[in-house]
Design an enzyme around this catalytic site. Sequence first.
Site, PDB file in Angstrom:
ATOM      1  N   ARG A 168       0.825  -1.224   0.000  1.00  0.00           N
ATOM      2  CA  ARG A 168       0.000   0.000   0.000  1.00  0.00           C
ATOM      3  C   ARG A 168       0.854   1.267   0.000  1.00  0.00           C
ATOM      4  O   ARG A 168       0.539   2.258   0.658  1.00  0.00           O
ATOM      5  CB  ARG A 168      -0.924   0.036   1.226  1.00  0.00           C
ATOM      6  CG  ARG A 168      -2.058  -0.944   1.167  1.00  0.00           C
ATOM      7  CD  ARG A 168      -2.987  -0.661  -0.017  1.00  0.00           C
ATOM      8  NE  ARG A 168      -4.258  -1.306   0.144  1.00  0.00           N
ATOM      9  CZ  ARG A 168      -4.514  -2.570  -0.189  1.00  0.00           C
ATOM     10  NH1 ARG A 168      -3.581  -3.305  -0.719  1.00  0.00           N
ATOM     11  NH2 ARG A 168      -5.721  -3.074  -0.005  1.00  0.00           N
ATOM     12  N   SER A 245     -10.867   0.013   3.070  1.00  0.00           N
ATOM     13  CA  SER A 245     -10.133  -0.205   4.326  1.00  0.00           C
ATOM     14  C   SER A 245      -9.688   1.141   4.885  1.00  0.00           C
ATOM     15  O   SER A 245      -9.090   1.935   4.160  1.00  0.00           O
ATOM     16  CB  SER A 245      -8.882  -1.043   4.086  1.00  0.00           C
ATOM     17  OG  SER A 245      -9.219  -2.319   3.611  1.00  0.00           O
ATOM     18  N   GLU A 341      -5.254   4.429   6.045  1.00  0.00           N
ATOM     19  CA  GLU A 341      -4.893   4.062   4.681  1.00  0.00           C
ATOM     20  C   GLU A 341      -5.302   5.118   3.661  1.00  0.00           C
ATOM     21  O   GLU A 341      -4.529   5.429   2.760  1.00  0.00           O
ATOM     22  CB  GLU A 341      -5.522   2.709   4.348  1.00  0.00           C
ATOM     23  CG  GLU A 341      -4.840   2.024   3.201  1.00  0.00           C
ATOM     24  CD  GLU A 341      -5.786   1.519   2.168  1.00  0.00           C
ATOM     25  OE1 GLU A 341      -5.477   0.532   1.541  1.00  0.00           O
ATOM     26  OE2 GLU A 341      -6.852   2.143   1.964  1.00  0.00           O
TER      27      GLU A 341
HETATM   28  N1  EPU Z   1     -11.064 -10.007  10.131  1.00  0.00           N
HETATM   29  C1  EPU Z   1     -11.747 -10.092  11.328  1.00  0.00           C
HETATM   30  N2  EPU Z   1     -12.718  -9.180  11.568  1.00  0.00           N
HETATM   31  C2  EPU Z   1     -13.046  -8.210  10.685  1.00  0.00           C
HETATM   32  C3  EPU Z   1     -12.352  -8.122   9.476  1.00  0.00           C
HETATM   33  C4  EPU Z   1     -11.346  -9.040   9.217  1.00  0.00           C
HETATM   34  O1  EPU Z   1     -11.492 -10.952  12.152  1.00  0.00           O
HETATM   35  O2  EPU Z   1     -13.959  -7.433  10.982  1.00  0.00           O
HETATM   36  C5  EPU Z   1     -10.051 -11.031   9.816  1.00  0.00           C
HETATM   37  C6  EPU Z   1     -10.578 -11.979   8.722  1.00  0.00           C
HETATM   38  O3  EPU Z   1     -11.308 -13.023   9.268  1.00  0.00           O
HETATM   39  C7  EPU Z   1      -9.297 -12.462   8.075  1.00  0.00           C
HETATM   40  C8  EPU Z   1      -8.370 -11.276   8.229  1.00  0.00           C
HETATM   41  O4  EPU Z   1      -8.896 -10.435   9.242  1.00  0.00           O
HETATM   42  O5  EPU Z   1      -8.759 -13.533   8.759  1.00  0.00           O
HETATM   43  C9  EPU Z   1      -8.205 -10.507   6.932  1.00  0.00           C
HETATM   44  O6  EPU Z   1      -9.473 -10.020   6.498  1.00  0.00           O
HETATM   45  P1  EPU Z   1      -9.830  -9.835   4.949  1.00  0.00           P
HETATM   46  O7  EPU Z   1      -9.528 -11.056   4.184  1.00  0.00           O
HETATM   47  O8  EPU Z   1     -11.213  -9.277   4.865  1.00  0.00           O
HETATM   48  O9  EPU Z   1      -8.795  -8.765   4.423  1.00  0.00           O
HETATM   49  P2  EPU Z   1      -8.171  -7.460   5.105  1.00  0.00           P
HETATM   50  O10 EPU Z   1      -6.772  -7.770   5.496  1.00  0.00           O
HETATM   51  O11 EPU Z   1      -9.081  -6.930   6.145  1.00  0.00           O
HETATM   52  C10 EPU Z   1      -7.106  -6.543   2.918  1.00  0.00           C
HETATM   53  C11 EPU Z   1      -7.099  -5.268   2.130  1.00  0.00           C
HETATM   54  C12 EPU Z   1      -8.385  -5.138   1.333  1.00  0.00           C
HETATM   55  C13 EPU Z   1      -8.485  -6.330   0.391  1.00  0.00           C
HETATM   56  C14 EPU Z   1      -8.467  -7.625   1.232  1.00  0.00           C
HETATM   57  C15 EPU Z   1      -8.451  -8.874   0.379  1.00  0.00           C
HETATM   58  C16 EPU Z   1      -5.711  -3.733   3.395  1.00  0.00           C
HETATM   59  C17 EPU Z   1      -5.658  -2.512   4.258  1.00  0.00           C
HETATM   60  N3  EPU Z   1      -6.927  -4.140   3.029  1.00  0.00           N
HETATM   61  O12 EPU Z   1      -8.157  -6.449   3.867  1.00  0.00           O
HETATM   62  O13 EPU Z   1      -8.302  -3.960   0.562  1.00  0.00           O
HETATM   63  O14 EPU Z   1      -9.651  -6.290  -0.386  1.00  0.00           O
HETATM   64  O15 EPU Z   1      -7.263  -7.643   2.047  1.00  0.00           O
HETATM   65  O16 EPU Z   1      -7.222  -9.040  -0.189  1.00  0.00           O
HETATM   66  O17 EPU Z   1      -4.669  -4.277   3.050  1.00  0.00           O
HETATM   67  C18 EPU Z   1      -8.826  -1.632   0.597  1.00  0.00           C
HETATM   68  O18 EPU Z   1      -7.618  -1.421   0.608  1.00  0.00           O
HETATM   69  O19 EPU Z   1      -9.660  -0.681   0.589  1.00  0.00           O
HETATM   70  C19 EPU Z   1      -9.315  -3.001   0.638  1.00  0.00           C
HETATM   71  C20 EPU Z   1     -10.600  -3.293   0.728  1.00  0.00           C
END
Ligand code: EPU
Length: 345
Positions: A168, A245, A341
């Site tokens: 990012r 995010s 972010e």
């Molecule tokens: N999780 C929780 N609770 C929540 C949200 C997430 O426990 O409320 C846990 C999930 O269960 C999972 C982990 O956190 O084990 C990761 O969650 P998720 O797969 O939804 O991805 P993320 O790390 O929260 C990142 C990116 C997203 C992207 C997704 C999928 C960042 C800041 N965000 O989110 O990007 O779509 O991975 O690859 O890196 C964005 O940048 O706007 C965005 C949506």
Amino acid sequence: MSPREFPDFVERGVDLATRTTLALPGQAAFYARITSTGQLARLTGNWSLRRFALGGGSNVVLGGDFDGLLLHLAIGGRELIGEDENAWYVRAGAGENWHQLVAWTLAQGWPGLENLALIPGTVGAAPIQNIGAYGLELADRFLSLEALDMQSGRLLRLDRAACRFAYRDSVFKQQGWHLDAQLVITRVTFRLPKAWQALTGYGELAAELERQAVDHPSAQQIAAAVIAVRSRKLPDPATLPNAGSFFHNPLVDATLGARLQQIYPDLPCYPQPDGRIKLAAGWLIERSGWRGRGLGRVGMYEKQALVMVNHGGARRAEVMALASAVQADVRQRFGVELTPEPIIL
Ligand code: EPU
């Protein structure tokens, strides 16, 4: 240049709420919709007035009064500019919608961007924060970009190394160029390798493909699965304004990572090549009690705690207050610092 000398395509007093997906109320003193590099070049030079380049407005916190010139990048065009035995080379204008570019390349039979389907925003904004999802980052498919130096009026070409991509992050953020439009991206060129491989390692994507009983997915099938997962978890700004995010997934040193993992065995941890550990900010926020909870008219989304949503009529100050409250609770509970972010103006 002073406002009196502005070309006649510069508008005055433009509403901001409709220009960003978080929909915060406000006004830009000056606004220009830019459809060509030549038009942008007419606004270069040494100015006292602030300039800011805006794409789809899906990764910014912009509200209240902006007393500078908002440059809305709407440069269009997408084409195959070359092909060799290893790859297709596709160039797109900064104002092209990101998802439409992904869909178009897939329809042409040039796979490679499918994991990045449905990411909101424009092509020109994508390199600034090196958009990424489901195991793929823009940097993995990036060849070069063209950008206009707004001081000198020179058109520059930056290759992958010059962009210094990281999670990012890019040279634009590292140098702060994105904050006052020092270098404005006009076109981006992608390299889509012909030796295509399905990238299905990301847990939720793999689970969705299994659910759909797809064994050897095509690029189109991966895009469809990504679209299904994203639509389930991420709010559509058209119905619930948000900026995706709201925090980065934090990188912590190995010692803190190991200690947290010991205390919280279900904490999602992603070891990095440099030894650090990336933690899931959404998990930390949920466990701090903020999932589905809010302050005033903003809240952390009930289906994905990392996404801040505007329940209607929120102002910039409420966004900042909630961000601080969430940061404070995560810091106190886990000793981890969350950094926003989106670009905050
Ligand atoms: N999780 C929780 N609770 C929540 C949200 C997430 O426990 O409320 C846990 C999930 O269960 C999972 C982990 O956190 O084990 C990761 O969650 P998720 O797969 O939804 O991805 P993320 O790390 O929260 C990142 C990116 C997203 C992207 C997704 C999928 C960042 C800041 N965000 O989110 O990007 O779509 O991975 O690859 O890196 C964005 O940048 O706007 C965005 C949506």
